[in-house]
Design an enzyme around this catalytic site. Structure first.
Site, PDB file in Angstrom:
ATOM      1  N   ILE A 134      41.817  13.402  -0.573  1.00 16.12           N
ATOM      2  CA  ILE A 134      41.604  11.938  -0.539  1.00 16.12           C
ATOM      3  C   ILE A 134      42.762  11.334   0.246  1.00 16.12           C
ATOM      4  O   ILE A 134      43.917  11.607  -0.054  1.00 16.12           O
ATOM      5  CB  ILE A 134      41.665  11.300  -1.955  1.00 16.12           C
ATOM      6  CG1 ILE A 134      40.856  12.099  -2.987  1.00 16.12           C
ATOM      7  CG2 ILE A 134      41.190   9.854  -1.925  1.00 16.12           C
ATOM      8  CD1 ILE A 134      41.114  11.644  -4.433  1.00 16.12           C
ATOM      9  N   HIS A 135      42.451  10.552   1.259  1.00 15.90           N
ATOM     10  CA  HIS A 135      43.554   9.860   1.936  1.00 15.90           C
ATOM     11  C   HIS A 135      43.161   8.555   2.615  1.00 15.90           C
ATOM     12  O   HIS A 135      44.020   7.837   3.100  1.00 15.90           O
ATOM     13  CB  HIS A 135      44.217  10.769   2.976  1.00 15.90           C
ATOM     14  CG  HIS A 135      43.427  10.873   4.243  1.00 15.90           C
ATOM     15  ND1 HIS A 135      42.270  11.581   4.332  1.00 15.90           N
ATOM     16  CD2 HIS A 135      43.627  10.330   5.474  1.00 15.90           C
ATOM     17  CE1 HIS A 135      41.779  11.491   5.543  1.00 15.90           C
ATOM     18  NE2 HIS A 135      42.574  10.731   6.262  1.00 15.90           N
TER      19      HIS A 135
END
Ligand code: UDP
Length: 357
Positions: free
Chosen positions: A203-204
């Site tokens: 996740i970013h």
């Protein structure tokens, strides 16, 4: 006949290094007249240096190291000025940029500004052109639209992106080539794990990590499915996401194993051996599709609709029921695809095209 023109290749982040590496290696092998500029947008060793080493990029002509401790605006401002000086000093004819990062858009704008105001004629080549999520809250969406509209050569992955560009009235040269990620993947030596009962998570994206509620919601969904299937979740965590998890004081469930970002080989071996990957990454949508791994995208939209069409990728919409239903279908062997749309020898096609011009 080999090109005599002076080429500048500009990058600054992990995905740009990965996707431009095969192209740079052709330029090197064939002795082209080119220089590499690294803005340093991604500056930590595990987001930059390990990838430069992996792909044997070698000498960086201008290693600017501008990312550290700079806000986005400050970074872009500093980089714009420094990059223009480089373009002038190197008497550049062609600029190659990739994707949708702040480095990509700033490089292209710097060249365009010299062309418009100072009579230069630097041709801008955009690798991975024409991607659209139609979500203007994504900084990447604004970047890629801007770069497409000022580029001279637009290299798109598939016909979908070419049609998008034509519909936007872009009249410059648009060439369908595939995605250079297919060349990058050829550099990986895969291994088989005995235990493949795990999920992979990354996740970013800004919209996911800059919103505490949304990040918690994502982690709760992942925790829920990990518990249903009794799988651990390996979570190579982007530096920005680590900062946010700390800032929001989120305590991860025991099922989610957070580790620092890992090198390309390790990451792809994990992907190849995982049951299902969950991610908001762009590149992972392509890699999972090519490697025949199931991906659940932790977003409401994607700029890679070709992966949804062929069924390698699924948009979660952050809806727990939908995610659980999709996992069931995957584990029951009901989700298949055969060909991937990303082509072969893509970097070669791009260089040949630039050469012809
Ligand atoms: N990646 C990696 N190590 C990790 C996580 C990701 O090598 O720990 C690779 C991944 O295979 C993909 C790229 O990094 O090629 C994706 O980068 P990111 O998700 O940061 O950018 P995006 O593709 O979303 O622009």
């Amino acid at each position: 006949m080999k090109i005599k023109k002076k080429i500048i290749v500009s990058f600054g982040t992990r995905p740009e290094i990965i996707k431009l590496a095969p192209l740079i290696n052709i330029l090197k092998r064939k002795n082209y007249n080119f220089k590499i500029v690294n803005s340093g947008q991604h500056y930590s060793k595990n987001m930059s240096e390990v990838f430069l080493k992996k792909f044997k990029i070698g000498k960086i002509s201008y290693d600017l190291k501008l990312g550290k401790k700079n806000s986005s605006i400050k970074f872009m401002n500093n980089f714009f000025l420094k990059f223009q000086k480089i373009l002038i000093k190197e008497k550049s004819d062609i600029l190659i940029v990739q994707g949708d990062t702040n480095t990509c858009v700033t490089s292209a704008l710097a060249a365009k500004n010299l062309n418009d105001k100072n009579g230069y004629n630097i041709k801008i080549a955009h690798v991975e052109a024409g991607l659209r999520s139609y979500d203007s809250s994504m900084p990447e969406e604004i970047n890629r639209i801007a770069v497409d509209h000022i580029s001279d050569f637009l290299f798109t992955p598939t016909l979908i992106q070419k049609k998008i560009l034509l519909n936007e009235g872009i009249q410059k040269k648009i060439v369908i080539v595939g995605n250079t990620i297919s060349d990058s993947l050829k550099k990986i030596k895969f291994k088989n794990f005995k235990n493949k009962d795990f999920f992979l998570l990354t996740i970013h994206r800004f919209e996911n990590v800059n919103n505490k509620k949304r990040l918690i919601k994502i982690l709760n969904i992942i925790d829920k499915v990990a518990n249903i299937y009794k799988f651990d979740v390996i979570f190579p965590c982007h530096p920005n996401t680590q900062i946010k998890i700390k800032k929001y004081k989120i305590v991860l469930s025991k099922k989610i194993k957070l580790i620092s970002p890992i090198n390309y080989d390790k990451f792809l071996i994990l992907l190849k051996n995982s049951k299902i990957a969950f991610s908001d990454s762009g590149g992972l949508q392509e890699e999972a599709c090519i490697l025949k791994k199931h991906l659940i995208t932790l977003r409401n939209n994607t700029e890679r609709p070709e992966t949804i069409i062929i069924n390698s990728n699924f948009l979660s919409m952050l809806n727990e029921e939908k995610v659980i239903k999709r996992i069931k279908e995957i584990l029951n062997g009901e989700v298949h695809w055969t060909k991937n749309p990303y082509g072969k020898n893509v970097s070669n096609k791009i260089i040949s095209y630039i050469n012809q011009y």
